[in-house]
Design a protein around this motif. Sequence first.
Motif, PDB file in Angstrom:
ATOM      1  N   LYS A 160       0.832  -1.206   0.000  1.00 42.16           N
ATOM      2  CA  LYS A 160       0.000   0.000   0.000  1.00 42.16           C
ATOM      3  C   LYS A 160       0.865   1.253   0.000  1.00 42.16           C
ATOM      4  N   ALA A 161       1.900   1.236   0.808  1.00 36.99           N
ATOM      5  CA  ALA A 161       2.814   2.382   0.864  1.00 36.99           C
ATOM      6  C   ALA A 161       3.540   2.555  -0.467  1.00 36.99           C
ATOM      7  N   LEU A 162       3.913   1.442  -1.084  1.00 43.62           N
ATOM      8  CA  LEU A 162       4.579   1.502  -2.385  1.00 43.62           C
ATOM      9  C   LEU A 162       3.655   2.118  -3.435  1.00 43.62           C
ATOM     10  N   LEU A 163       2.387   1.708  -3.427  1.00 46.38           N
ATOM     11  CA  LEU A 163       1.421   2.249  -4.376  1.00 46.38           C
ATOM     12  C   LEU A 163       1.168   3.735  -4.127  1.00 46.38           C
ATOM     13  N   ALA A 164       1.105   4.109  -2.878  1.00 45.68           N
ATOM     14  CA  ALA A 164       0.869   5.518  -2.558  1.00 45.68           C
ATOM     15  C   ALA A 164       1.951   6.414  -3.138  1.00 45.68           C
ATOM     16  N   ALA A 165       3.158   5.875  -3.218  1.00 43.98           N
ATOM     17  CA  ALA A 165       4.284   6.671  -3.712  1.00 43.98           C
ATOM     18  C   ALA A 165       4.485   6.567  -5.217  1.00 43.98           C
ATOM     19  N   HIS A 166       4.004   5.475  -5.841  1.00 45.42           N
ATOM     20  CA  HIS A 166       4.400   5.215  -7.231  1.00 45.42           C
ATOM     21  C   HIS A 166       3.254   4.940  -8.203  1.00 45.42           C
ATOM     22  N   ILE A 168       0.276   5.230 -10.777  1.00 49.39           N
ATOM     23  CA  ILE A 168      -0.247   6.223 -11.721  1.00 49.39           C
ATOM     24  C   ILE A 168      -1.514   5.654 -12.365  1.00 49.39           C
ATOM     25  N   GLN A 169      -2.346   6.540 -12.922  1.00 52.10           N
ATOM     26  CA  GLN A 169      -3.610   6.118 -13.514  1.00 52.10           C
ATOM     27  C   GLN A 169      -3.562   6.052 -15.033  1.00 52.10           C
ATOM     28  N   ASP A 170      -2.626   6.748 -15.637  1.00 47.52           N
ATOM     29  CA  ASP A 170      -2.518   6.798 -17.090  1.00 47.52           C
ATOM     30  C   ASP A 170      -1.373   5.896 -17.545  1.00 47.52           C
ATOM     31  N   PRO A 171      -1.678   4.794 -18.245  1.00 46.24           N
ATOM     32  CA  PRO A 171      -0.617   3.862 -18.633  1.00 46.24           C
ATOM     33  C   PRO A 171       0.412   4.469 -19.579  1.00 46.24           C
TER      34      PRO A 171
END
Length: 229
Positions: A160-166, A168-171
């Motif tokens: 979760k912490a990794l996702l919060a930092a990295h 993105i929504q646009d591939p």
Amino acid sequence: MSARKKIGILGGTFDPPHIGHLKLASHFAKLLQLDELLFIPSGEPWQKNSGITPAPIRLQLTEAAGVDLARAFLYLNIATQIGIDHIEIDRAGPSYAIDTVKALRERFGSNASLTWLMGADSLISLPTWNSWEELIKQVNFAVASRPNHDLDSKIPPAVKALLAAHQIQDPSALENSAYGLIYIDSKLSINLSSTELRNRLKSGPQGSLGSEQIPSHALEIITNLGLYQ
């Protein structure tokens, strides 16, 4: 400046390779406009049990699946080049993704966009990988959803912490970044696993599985060699 090269990486035991692998490869090759897609069978998959099919046979199966994928790319008008890479099979010792991505970074250079393709189950288990926190400093991640792997409920705090930092929504952002981004694709859902297919092959006749589950050229080798019996 030269255009940034876009490389997709699909690692795994491929024991056996299945249609889910090919669907994931096709989806991200088209979505991310990959220049090249590397299938990398593991040499010594340290997180698996001792009953893994020998690496040379898994490499042969993966190469056969690559033939079917190339035909699919031709039909779908996907220009991505397909490579079956034996970097992990050639390397002695356990197959760690971090060693592989560092070697690929050296091969393709600091400017290339390297994107590791995976299912949501792999993202959930990422903290069990060797030096997993270093991976994001070498590659991007493109993640496909998996049935019964709800990220919202199963994802560990570290991820979760990794996702919060990295995340993105646009591939398309992956095309412009050498590493450090995570894209989760909710449109592609893969509901096949090599473990389940092996169990089905052990419990029933070879003909019980068709090319809608295992690529036809790989299935032919499985049948001819009597694998998974």
